[in-house]
Design a protein around this motif. Sequence first.
Motif, short mmCIF file in Angstrom:
data_model
loop_
_atom_site.label_atom_id
_atom_site.label_comp_id
_atom_site.label_asym_id
_atom_site.label_seq_id
_atom_site.Cartn_x
_atom_site.Cartn_y
_atom_site.Cartn_z
N LEU A 136 -35.14 7.84 16.31
CA LEU A 136 -36.39 7.74 15.63
C LEU A 136 -36.09 7.86 14.24
O LEU A 136 -36.76 6.98 13.41
N GLY A 137 -35.25 8.83 13.80
CA GLY A 137 -35.02 9.21 12.32
C GLY A 137 -34.39 8.02 11.74
O GLY A 137 -34.45 7.46 10.51
N ILE A 138 -33.39 7.53 12.46
CA ILE A 138 -32.45 6.36 12.12
C ILE A 138 -33.27 5.00 11.81
O ILE A 138 -33.26 4.32 11.06
N ILE A 139 -34.16 4.93 12.76
CA ILE A 139 -34.96 3.65 12.85
C ILE A 139 -35.88 3.62 11.33
O ILE A 139 -36.13 2.85 11.04
N ALA A 140 -36.63 4.91 11.50
CA ALA A 140 -37.44 5.26 10.25
C ALA A 140 -36.75 4.94 8.94
O ALA A 140 -37.20 4.30 8.06
N ALA A 141 -35.38 5.40 8.89
CA ALA A 141 -34.71 5.41 7.53
C ALA A 141 -34.38 3.76 7.27
O ALA A 141 -34.47 3.52 6.14
N SER A 142 -34.16 3.13 8.43
CA SER A 142 -33.57 1.66 8.13
C SER A 142 -34.81 0.88 7.93
O SER A 142 -34.81 0.00 7.10
N VAL A 143 -36.09 1.30 8.37
CA VAL A 143 -37.33 0.47 7.91
C VAL A 143 -37.58 0.51 6.50
O VAL A 143 -37.92 -0.27 6.00
N VAL A 144 -37.61 1.91 5.96
CA VAL A 144 -37.81 2.37 4.81
C VAL A 144 -36.75 1.59 3.65
O VAL A 144 -37.19 1.14 2.57
N SER B 77 -32.04 15.51 25.32
CA SER B 77 -32.61 14.34 25.00
C SER B 77 -33.52 14.05 24.08
O SER B 77 -33.87 13.17 23.20
N LEU B 78 -34.43 15.31 23.88
CA LEU B 78 -35.47 15.43 22.75
C LEU B 78 -34.58 15.24 21.61
O LEU B 78 -35.03 14.63 20.40
N TRP B 79 -33.72 16.17 21.13
CA TRP B 79 -32.98 15.74 19.80
C TRP B 79 -32.33 14.40 19.83
O TRP B 79 -32.26 13.79 18.67
N VAL B 80 -31.94 13.58 20.65
CA VAL B 80 -31.15 12.46 20.65
C VAL B 80 -32.56 11.50 20.40
O VAL B 80 -32.25 10.57 19.34
N LEU B 81 -33.47 11.48 20.89
CA LEU B 81 -34.73 10.82 20.77
C LEU B 81 -35.26 11.16 19.15
O LEU B 81 -35.50 10.06 18.43
N CYS B 82 -35.16 12.29 18.55
CA CYS B 82 -35.56 12.64 17.32
C CYS B 82 -34.65 12.02 16.45
O CYS B 82 -35.04 11.36 15.56
#
Length: 86
Positions: free
Chosen positions: A31-39, A23-28
């Motif tokens: 969050l990485g996909i969300i951050a990449a889409s925002v950028v 669950s930690l790595w899925v959440l990471c």
Amino acid sequence: VLALAFVAGPSLGMLLYSASALSLWVLCGLLGIIAASVVTLEPRPRQIRSNPAGAAAQAPQATSGAGSVLTFSAVKEGKWRKKLQD
């Protein structure tokens, strides 16, 4: 906000890791996909209004030493020299 992340992030990460490493790595990853889409998203083009106060508002005016009135647009466009020479 960044300081709060540095304080709370490690302890929350360890708590999540102790519950389930997957669950930690899925959440990471999420969050990485969300951050990449925002950028990578392009911002919406902003509409530029020439006079945000409305059409009834007058442009600010400045007076020269000779007493002639200069409009803001004339000063902005560099036409004030011609008005002073007239």
